[in-house]
Scaffold this motif. Structure first.
Motif, mmCIF file in Angstrom:
data_model
loop_
_atom_site.group_PDB
_atom_site.id
_atom_site.type_symbol
_atom_site.label_atom_id
_atom_site.label_comp_id
_atom_site.label_asym_id
_atom_site.label_seq_id
_atom_site.Cartn_x
_atom_site.Cartn_y
_atom_site.Cartn_z
ATOM 1 N N UNK A 136 0.802 -1.212 0.000
ATOM 2 C CA UNK A 136 0.000 0.000 0.000
ATOM 3 C C UNK A 136 0.840 1.269 0.000
ATOM 4 N N UNK A 137 0.145 2.376 -0.007
ATOM 5 C CA UNK A 137 0.781 3.686 -0.049
ATOM 6 C C UNK A 137 0.431 4.458 1.221
ATOM 7 N N UNK A 138 1.427 5.098 1.785
ATOM 8 C CA UNK A 138 1.231 5.938 2.965
ATOM 9 C C UNK A 138 0.359 7.130 2.559
ATOM 10 N N UNK A 139 -0.530 7.571 3.428
ATOM 11 C CA UNK A 139 -1.379 8.709 3.085
ATOM 12 C C UNK A 139 -0.603 9.933 2.598
ATOM 13 N N UNK A 140 0.565 10.186 3.178
ATOM 14 C CA UNK A 140 1.378 11.325 2.744
ATOM 15 C C UNK A 140 1.880 11.134 1.311
ATOM 16 N N UNK A 141 2.247 9.904 0.973
ATOM 17 C CA UNK A 141 2.679 9.592 -0.395
ATOM 18 C C UNK A 141 1.553 9.874 -1.386
ATOM 19 N N UNK A 142 0.337 9.473 -1.042
ATOM 20 C CA UNK A 142 -0.815 9.728 -1.904
ATOM 21 C C UNK A 142 -1.109 11.224 -2.001
ATOM 22 N N UNK A 143 -1.057 11.905 -0.871
ATOM 23 C CA UNK A 143 -1.319 13.348 -0.871
ATOM 24 C C UNK A 143 -0.317 14.087 -1.758
ATOM 25 N N UNK A 144 0.931 13.658 -1.717
ATOM 26 C CA UNK A 144 1.953 14.288 -2.556
ATOM 27 C C UNK A 144 1.723 13.968 -4.029
ATOM 28 N N UNK A 145 1.365 12.744 -4.341
ATOM 29 C CA UNK A 145 1.122 12.349 -5.732
ATOM 30 C C UNK A 145 -0.073 13.105 -6.317
#
Length: 94
Positions: free
Chosen positions: A23-32
């Motif tokens: 999965x992806x960390x919420x911060x990683x998704x927010x940045x993407x």
């Protein structure tokens, strides 16, 4: 015809696929996505019949969900004139 830009929803789905089972960390998704409101994209994906975990990371539940996301992502890409992503992206899910 000029190719349209990738939507945030497409980036959300692609990031989840590339993140794999971990999965992806919420911060990683927010940045993407360049957005702090990632829960609305998770809700939209769930409304399309995809099972998704949100804690501790955002991740797809299994192979069926990864295949659904790939199909949906390719449908979006096709509509805007882009090439489909390869099915190899779901290879690590089985």
């Amino acid at each position: 015809m000029r190719e349209q830009r990738t939507t945030k929803f497409e980036r959300f789905m692609e990031t989840l696929l590339l993140a794999g089972r971990d999965g992806a960390h919420p911060l990683q998704l927010a940045m993407a996505l360049q957005s702090n409101n990632i829960s609305c994209y998770a809700h939209k994906l769930r409304s399309k019949g995809v099972s998704l975990k949100t804690t501790p990371h955002y991740s797809l539940v299994g192979l069926n969900d990864a295949e659904k996301v790939l199909d949906l992502l390719n449908e979006y890409r096709s509509k805007r004139g882009s090439h489909d992503l390869p099915s190899i992206l779901t290879a690590g899910w089985d």
